[in-house]
Design an enzyme around this catalytic site. Structure first.
Site, PDB file in Angstrom:
ATOM      1  N   LYS A 112      -5.067   0.298   4.590  1.00 16.52           N
ATOM      2  CA  LYS A 112      -4.424  -0.809   3.881  1.00 16.52           C
ATOM      3  C   LYS A 112      -2.923  -0.886   4.177  1.00 16.52           C
ATOM      4  O   LYS A 112      -2.303  -1.928   3.992  1.00 16.52           O
ATOM      5  CB  LYS A 112      -4.701  -0.722   2.389  1.00 16.52           C
ATOM      6  CG  LYS A 112      -6.167  -1.000   2.094  1.00 16.52           C
ATOM      7  CD  LYS A 112      -6.493  -1.140   0.636  1.00 16.52           C
ATOM      8  CE  LYS A 112      -7.934  -1.584   0.424  1.00 16.52           C
ATOM      9  NZ  LYS A 112      -8.919  -0.541   0.757  1.00 16.52           N
TER      10      LYS A 112
HETATM   11  C1  LIG Z   1     -10.257  -0.796   1.109  1.00 16.78           C
HETATM   12  C2  LIG Z   1     -10.955   0.227   1.922  1.00 16.78           C
HETATM   13  C3  LIG Z   1     -12.142  -0.059   2.652  1.00 16.78           C
HETATM   14  C4  LIG Z   1     -12.837  -1.411   2.608  1.00 16.78           C
HETATM   15  O1  LIG Z   1     -12.051  -2.481   3.081  1.00 16.78           O
HETATM   16  P1  LIG Z   1     -12.602  -3.972   3.110  1.00 16.78           P
HETATM   17  O2  LIG Z   1     -11.406  -4.849   3.084  1.00 16.78           O
HETATM   18  O3  LIG Z   1     -13.478  -4.118   1.946  1.00 16.78           O
HETATM   19  O4  LIG Z   1     -13.330  -4.167   4.364  1.00 16.78           O
HETATM   20  C5  LIG Z   1     -12.688   0.950   3.432  1.00 16.78           C
HETATM   21  N1  LIG Z   1     -12.137   2.185   3.481  1.00 16.78           N
HETATM   22  C6  LIG Z   1     -11.022   2.503   2.793  1.00 16.78           C
HETATM   23  C7  LIG Z   1     -10.490   3.883   2.880  1.00 16.78           C
HETATM   24  C8  LIG Z   1     -10.381   1.543   1.994  1.00 16.78           C
HETATM   25  O5  LIG Z   1      -9.268   1.870   1.306  1.00 16.78           O
END
Ligand SMILES: *Cc1c(COP(=O)(O)O)cnc(C)c1O
Length: 465
Positions: A112
């Site tokens: 993120k």
């Molecule tokens: C947020 C997150 C995801 C999922 O992301 P999407 O936007 O739903 O595809 C997967 N792995 C981690 C570690 C995350 O923080």
């Protein structure tokens, strides 16, 4: 570039406007009216570029009428300097023609950071130019809150309030939020659960009377278009590193909200030769069920070892539905309104197209643990549980062994020690060097009862001039 709503009734916006908007006024999500495309020769040139250069190349057409190129170049360079790896998103080889794209070298050790580091800088840039200030409000069960705070910590035009459920996030996750210094960073621990926090955020977007008259409220959840845009970059960056555009590539993506994998779909629409895109889910398998049953049905929330993918509704899926229905906003609005009251089924034409575009797999906690164990035994590489789901789906679903397959590794294993222990791996993943003093740093947060009025009153007096 213009952005239009998936439900067809809200006004079209430019990039600057879409950046400062959450949901469209008609309840839809914003998508670009047309996508830029890159031909083979142009994609081939990316193989010689570093990460910020690829980012500039991909992002430029989406923001061109709002941000001058040199300013964008500076902003992008500054953004990816925060990452603790020269390559920003390094590829690691796991097996024959099998790769991992490590997306966890940012400040909070999860992917993120790629979108929220950029979002914070884009917002601050636009606000500075407009002589405006805004308030960001979000609820978090862990990863998003810390990435948003890190992304905004140097922004002088943003007060950020992040609500987390008191004593219900891990110590590492809480400290990643509460040890970031800054007058404009406000951590609120609510004596309730994550749903209570989210309900307060939703109510505050509905009634903004607690805010000073000159402040707008901005959301940083994954429906924000700029976050998706930032994620398109690493698909190009990784694909050219393993031979695109001269070779086709495949990707496996651990996903919950369909944000990350939607970025992969866009990369393919923009010209990247992606042969296969695999949707990898945990037991919260709403996306896998859509692919296999053609029905969008909310399940019961399951708590899994991969908590960042624990969802029952996949908000960004609406963006794909818009394309599956030939960009007919009225049809999407009608479907999504019916979904508010129950399950919906997609047409055979739409699902045939979805199946041409994606494969999918649901992976249980047991399978996740087994895979973490097997990979560690084979190569002493430690996967976090989210990335492990991606690797499992890649191995089970890849269409052939000649096409290189890249799994997105979305988090550092040190963030999820519980899963590593459950997997039976006798090796404790350490936090990276720059975070070793995390447990000595001073924390700042305030605890509030589960009452909207109390939380809003606190926000009202703590917004900076
Ligand atoms: C947020 C997150 C995801 C999922 O992301 P999407 O936007 O739903 O595809 C997967 N792995 C981690 C570690 C995350 O923080």
């Amino acid at each position: 570039m213009k952005y239009i709503s998936t439900r067809g009734q809200a006004p079209a916006l430019n990039f600057e406007e879409v950046l400062l908007t959450g949901l469209a006024a008609d309840g839809g999500l914003y998508v670009p009216e047309t996508l830029p495309t890159f031909d083979r020769a142009e994609i081939a040139t990316m193989a010689a570029m570093d990460y910020p250069a690829v980012a500039l190349h991909i992002i430029r057409p989406f923001v061109a009428d709002c941000i001058p190129e040199q300013d964008l170049a500076d902003l992008v360079r500054d953004c990816y300097r925060e990452f603790r790896h020269e390559a920003v998103a390094p590829l690691v080889q796991l097996g024959s023609n099998e790769w991992l794209l490590e997306l966890f070298h940012g400040p909070t050790l999860a992917f993120k950071d790629f979108s929220l580091q950029l979002l914070g800088r884009l917002l601050d840039y636009v606000l500075e130019r407009q002589h405006r200030k805004v308030v960001i409000l979000g609820a978090t069960s862990g990863d998003t809150g810390s990435a948003a705070i890190e992304g905004c910590k140097r922004c002088s035009n943003i007060d950020i309030f992040i609500l987390h459920p008191h004593q219900r996030v891990s110590d590492v996750q809480r400290r990643q939020m509460t040890t970031v210094a800054g007058d404009r960073i406000h951590n609120i621990a609510v004596q309730g659960n994550f749903d209570d926090c989210q309900a307060m955020v939703k109510a505050s977007f509905g009634d903004r009377s607690f805010l000073p008259a000159d402040r707008n409220l901005v959301a940083v959840n994954s429906i924000n278009w700029a976050r998706i845009m930032a994620q398109i970059v690493y698909y190009f960056y990784a694909a050219v590193a393993v031979g695109a555009p001269h070779r086709e590539v495949a990707f496996s993506v651990p996903t919950g909200n369909f944000g990350d994998i939607f970025a992969g779909y866009l990369a393919r629409q923009m010209g990247l030769p992606i042969k296969q895109l695999i949707i990898a889910t945990n037991r919260n398998d709403v996306l896998h069920r859509i692919m296999t049953t053609h029905t969008y049905a909310r399940g019961e929330l399951q708590h899994t070892l991969s908590p960042s993918m624990d969802i029952t509704v996949s908000s960004n899926f609406e963006r794909l539905v818009f394309d599956l229905y030939q960009r007919d906003g009225t049809a999407v609005a009608e479907l999504m309104h019916r979904f508010q009251n129950g399950d919906i089924s997609f047409s055979d034409t739409a699902m045939a197209e979805a199946q041409r575009l994606f494969s999918s797999q649901c992976v249980s906690d047991e399978e996740t643990c087994q895979l973490i164990y097997d990979v560690f035994e084979a190569s002493e590489y430690l996967l976090d549980p989210h990335s492990a789901i991606g690797v499992k789906a890649a191995r089970d679903r890849r269409c052939d062994s000649l096409t290189p397959i890249i799994t997105l590794a979305t988090a550092h294993p040190a963030k999820f020690p519980e899963a590593i222990e459950k997997a039976g791996v006798d090796f404790e993943p350490a936090l990276p060097h720059h975070m070793l003093d995390l447990f000595q740093r001073e924390e700042r947060y305030s605890v509030h009862p589960n009452e909207l009025a109390a939380v809003q009153a606190y926000m009202a007096v703590n917004i900076n001039a």
